[in-house]
Design a protein around this motif. Structure first.
Motif, PDB file in Angstrom:
ATOM      1  N   THR A   4     -24.922  -2.023   5.228  1.00 43.92           N
ATOM      2  CA  THR A   4     -23.578  -1.940   5.805  1.00 43.92           C
ATOM      3  C   THR A   4     -22.581  -2.531   4.839  1.00 43.92           C
ATOM      4  OG1 THR A   4     -23.940  -4.027   6.929  1.00 43.92           O
ATOM      5  CG2 THR A   4     -24.340  -2.046   8.207  1.00 43.92           C
ATOM      6  N   LYS A   5     -21.429  -1.874   4.753  1.00 43.35           N
ATOM      7  CA  LYS A   5     -20.369  -2.359   3.879  1.00 43.35           C
ATOM      8  C   LYS A   5     -19.591  -3.435   4.650  1.00 43.35           C
ATOM      9  CE  LYS A   5     -16.291  -0.724   1.505  1.00 43.35           C
ATOM     10  NZ  LYS A   5     -15.350   0.383   1.391  1.00 43.35           N
ATOM     11  N   THR A   6     -19.443  -4.613   4.040  1.00 45.81           N
ATOM     12  CA  THR A   6     -18.723  -5.694   4.734  1.00 45.81           C
ATOM     13  C   THR A   6     -17.231  -5.469   4.587  1.00 45.81           C
ATOM     14  OG1 THR A   6     -18.840  -7.046   2.764  1.00 45.81           O
ATOM     15  CG2 THR A   6     -20.532  -7.415   4.433  1.00 45.81           C
ATOM     16  N   ASN A   7     -16.556  -5.365   5.733  1.00 45.38           N
ATOM     17  CA  ASN A   7     -15.108  -5.170   5.736  1.00 45.38           C
ATOM     18  C   ASN A   7     -14.406  -6.507   5.940  1.00 45.38           C
ATOM     19  OD1 ASN A   7     -15.260  -2.443   5.399  1.00 45.38           O
ATOM     20  ND2 ASN A   7     -15.220  -2.003   7.598  1.00 45.38           N
ATOM     21  N   MET A   8     -13.456  -6.827   5.101  1.00 49.67           N
ATOM     22  CA  MET A   8     -12.651  -8.042   5.295  1.00 49.67           C
ATOM     23  C   MET A   8     -11.637  -7.779   6.394  1.00 49.67           C
ATOM     24  SD  MET A   8     -11.822  -9.658   1.570  1.00 49.67           S
ATOM     25  CE  MET A   8     -10.479 -10.587   2.246  1.00 49.67           C
ATOM     26  N   ALA A   9     -11.293  -8.817   7.092  1.00 52.46           N
ATOM     27  CA  ALA A   9     -10.258  -8.685   8.119  1.00 52.46           C
ATOM     28  C   ALA A   9      -8.932  -8.368   7.436  1.00 52.46           C
ATOM     29  CB  ALA A   9     -10.144  -9.984   8.896  1.00 52.46           C
ATOM     30  N   PRO A  10      -8.146  -7.465   8.034  1.00 50.04           N
ATOM     31  CA  PRO A  10      -6.864  -7.132   7.397  1.00 50.04           C
ATOM     32  C   PRO A  10      -5.940  -8.348   7.374  1.00 50.04           C
ATOM     33  CG  PRO A  10      -7.045  -6.104   9.548  1.00 50.04           C
ATOM     34  CD  PRO A  10      -8.358  -6.731   9.257  1.00 50.04           C
ATOM     35  N   ARG A  11      -5.350  -8.617   6.226  1.00 41.61           N
ATOM     36  CA  ARG A  11      -4.479  -9.780   6.100  1.00 41.61           C
ATOM     37  C   ARG A  11      -3.074  -9.431   6.566  1.00 41.61           C
ATOM     38  NH1 ARG A  11      -6.222 -13.147   0.819  1.00 41.61           N
ATOM     39  NH2 ARG A  11      -8.454 -13.015   1.164  1.00 41.61           N
ATOM     40  N   ILE A  12      -2.429 -10.414   7.137  1.00 41.30           N
ATOM     41  CA  ILE A  12      -1.048 -10.210   7.579  1.00 41.30           C
ATOM     42  C   ILE A  12      -0.165 -11.253   6.922  1.00 41.30           C
ATOM     43  CG2 ILE A  12      -1.606  -9.127   9.784  1.00 41.30           C
ATOM     44  CD1 ILE A  12      -1.197 -11.849  11.084  1.00 41.30           C
ATOM     45  N   THR A  13       1.096 -10.923   6.747  1.00 38.89           N
ATOM     46  CA  THR A  13       2.034 -11.849   6.102  1.00 38.89           C
ATOM     47  C   THR A  13       3.227 -12.089   7.013  1.00 38.89           C
ATOM     48  OG1 THR A  13       3.081  -9.965   5.011  1.00 38.89           O
ATOM     49  CG2 THR A  13       1.412 -11.172   3.750  1.00 38.89           C
ATOM     50  N   TYR A  14       3.851 -13.248   6.827  1.00 43.18           N
ATOM     51  CA  TYR A  14       5.068 -13.570   7.581  1.00 43.18           C
ATOM     52  C   TYR A  14       6.191 -12.640   7.151  1.00 43.18           C
ATOM     53  CZ  TYR A  14       2.910 -17.955   9.097  1.00 43.18           C
ATOM     54  OH  TYR A  14       2.103 -18.888   9.677  1.00 43.18           O
ATOM     55  N   LYS A  15       7.063 -12.311   8.095  1.00 39.98           N
ATOM     56  CA  LYS A  15       8.153 -11.380   7.796  1.00 39.98           C
ATOM     57  C   LYS A  15       9.466 -12.116   7.500  1.00 39.98           C
ATOM     58  CE  LYS A  15       5.785  -7.666   8.518  1.00 39.98           C
ATOM     59  NZ  LYS A  15       5.174  -7.134   7.319  1.00 39.98           N
ATOM     60  N   ARG A  16       9.630 -13.315   8.003  1.00 40.38           N
ATOM     61  CA  ARG A  16      10.899 -14.018   7.797  1.00 40.38           C
ATOM     62  C   ARG A  16      10.669 -15.484   7.494  1.00 40.38           C
ATOM     63  NH1 ARG A  16      12.013 -15.090  14.131  1.00 40.38           N
ATOM     64  NH2 ARG A  16      11.461 -12.993  14.747  1.00 40.38           N
ATOM     65  N   ARG A  17      11.703 -16.111   6.960  1.00 37.27           N
ATOM     66  CA  ARG A  17      11.736 -17.545   6.644  1.00 37.27           C
ATOM     67  C   ARG A  17      10.567 -17.999   5.783  1.00 37.27           C
ATOM     68  NH1 ARG A  17      14.339 -21.351  11.146  1.00 37.27           N
ATOM     69  NH2 ARG A  17      12.928 -20.422  12.618  1.00 37.27           N
ATOM     70  N   ARG A  31      -1.587  -5.156  17.442  1.00 34.15           N
ATOM     71  CA  ARG A  31      -2.066  -3.882  16.913  1.00 34.15           C
ATOM     72  C   ARG A  31      -0.933  -2.867  17.083  1.00 34.15           C
ATOM     73  NH1 ARG A  31      -5.958  -3.135  13.505  1.00 34.15           N
ATOM     74  NH2 ARG A  31      -7.295  -4.531  14.676  1.00 34.15           N
ATOM     75  N   LEU A  32      -0.516  -2.253  15.978  1.00 36.37           N
ATOM     76  CA  LEU A  32       0.596  -1.306  16.011  1.00 36.37           C
ATOM     77  C   LEU A  32       0.081   0.107  16.235  1.00 36.37           C
ATOM     78  CD1 LEU A  32       2.589  -2.668  12.949  1.00 36.37           C
ATOM     79  CD2 LEU A  32       3.043  -3.090  15.342  1.00 36.37           C
ATOM     80  N   PRO A  33       0.956   0.984  16.728  1.00 39.15           N
ATOM     81  CA  PRO A  33       0.518   2.377  16.856  1.00 39.15           C
ATOM     82  C   PRO A  33       0.182   2.923  15.472  1.00 39.15           C
ATOM     83  CG  PRO A  33       2.843   2.151  17.427  1.00 39.15           C
ATOM     84  CD  PRO A  33       2.299   0.781  17.214  1.00 39.15           C
ATOM     85  N   GLY A  34      -0.942   3.559  15.358  1.00 30.99           N
ATOM     86  CA  GLY A  34      -1.409   4.001  14.053  1.00 30.99           C
ATOM     87  C   GLY A  34      -2.577   3.159  13.586  1.00 30.99           C
ATOM     88  N   GLY A  35      -2.869   2.105  14.352  1.00 34.70           N
ATOM     89  CA  GLY A  35      -4.059   1.311  14.061  1.00 34.70           C
ATOM     90  C   GLY A  35      -3.853   0.155  13.122  1.00 34.70           C
ATOM     91  N   SER A  36      -2.671   0.023  12.525  1.00 34.18           N
ATOM     92  CA  SER A  36      -2.465  -1.087  11.593  1.00 34.18           C
ATOM     93  C   SER A  36      -2.185  -2.378  12.357  1.00 34.18           C
ATOM     94  CB  SER A  36      -1.311  -0.769  10.637  1.00 34.18           C
ATOM     95  OG  SER A  36      -0.123  -0.579  11.372  1.00 34.18           O
ATOM     96  N   LEU A  37      -2.349  -3.481  11.661  1.00 34.55           N
ATOM     97  CA  LEU A  37      -2.165  -4.794  12.287  1.00 34.55           C
ATOM     98  C   LEU A  37      -0.818  -5.354  11.864  1.00 34.55           C
ATOM     99  CD1 LEU A  37      -3.994  -6.608  14.053  1.00 34.55           C
ATOM    100  CD2 LEU A  37      -4.573  -7.856  11.992  1.00 34.55           C
ATOM    101  N   GLY A  38      -0.046  -5.803  12.852  1.00 33.35           N
ATOM    102  CA  GLY A  38       1.265  -6.381  12.565  1.00 33.35           C
ATOM    103  C   GLY A  38       1.407  -7.725  13.244  1.00 33.35           C
ATOM    104  N   ILE A  39       2.600  -8.300  13.171  1.00 31.98           N
ATOM    105  CA  ILE A  39       2.824  -9.594  13.805  1.00 31.98           C
ATOM    106  C   ILE A  39       4.036  -9.540  14.714  1.00 31.98           C
ATOM    107  CG2 ILE A  39       1.814 -10.895  11.901  1.00 31.98           C
ATOM    108  CD1 ILE A  39       4.712 -11.641  11.086  1.00 31.98           C
ATOM    109  N   ALA A  40       4.060 -10.460  15.696  1.00 32.68           N
ATOM    110  CA  ALA A  40       5.220 -10.654  16.551  1.00 32.68           C
ATOM    111  C   ALA A  40       5.489 -12.153  16.587  1.00 32.68           C
ATOM    112  CB  ALA A  40       4.945 -10.129  17.947  1.00 32.68           C
ATOM    113  N   TYR A  41       6.748 -12.523  16.429  1.00 30.80           N
ATOM    114  CA  TYR A  41       7.106 -13.945  16.456  1.00 30.80           C
ATOM    115  C   TYR A  41       7.178 -14.427  17.899  1.00 30.80           C
ATOM    116  CZ  TYR A  41       7.948 -14.155  11.493  1.00 30.80           C
ATOM    117  OH  TYR A  41       7.773 -14.164  10.137  1.00 30.80           O
TER     118      TYR A  41
END
Length: 132
Positions: free
Chosen positions: A12-25, A39-49
């Motif tokens: 099995t190929k080991t998948n790293m968890a998708p990294r997320i970055t801060y958007k402000r400040r 989880r955003l529409p389209g399957g990507s991972l995003g953030i909410a403050y």
């Protein structure tokens, strides 16, 4: 002879968890910079403050009691512009000012003080009768 370990046929190929970055400040995990992963529409991972939680409406007495029924929002949001008067109070005596426990305590204390006065008066009358 040394035993050979069984070979793993399903590699099995080991998948790293998708990294997320801060958007402000700033990029530090401080009280004012809290985020939650979404989880955003389209399957990507995003953030909410996340907004900071407040202590909410409290009693002026030192019991640190919360006033139930009054929403816990930032102090500015209690203004007439953001919140109507009926949302800032509760329908009972000392509605949006004292907690239910504080009101109960005041009522019980007043009752006991009155009872104490009656007991004193009765004892005084008894002492006067015995003195005669």
């Amino acid at each position: 002879a040394p035993r050979s370990l069984p070979r793993d046929t399903k590699r099995t190929k080991t998948n790293m968890a998708p990294r997320i970055t801060y958007k402000r400040r700033h990029a530090y995990n401080t009280r004012s910079n809290k985020i939650v992963k979404k989880r955003l529409p389209g399957g990507s991972l995003g953030i909410a403050y996340v907004k900071k939680t407040t202590k909410g409406a409290q009693t002026p007495a030192g019991d640190a009691g919360r006033i139930h029924g009054v929403p816990r929002v930032a102090t500015q949001k209690y203004s007439r512009k953001h919140m109507s008067k009926n949302k800032k109070s509760v329908t009972r005596a000392y509605g949006g000012v004292l907690s239910a426990g504080a009101v109960r305590e005041r009522i019980v204390r007043a009752f006991l003080v009155e009872e104490q006065k009656i007991v004193k008066k009765v004892l005084k009358l008894q002492a006067a009768k015995e003195g005669k």
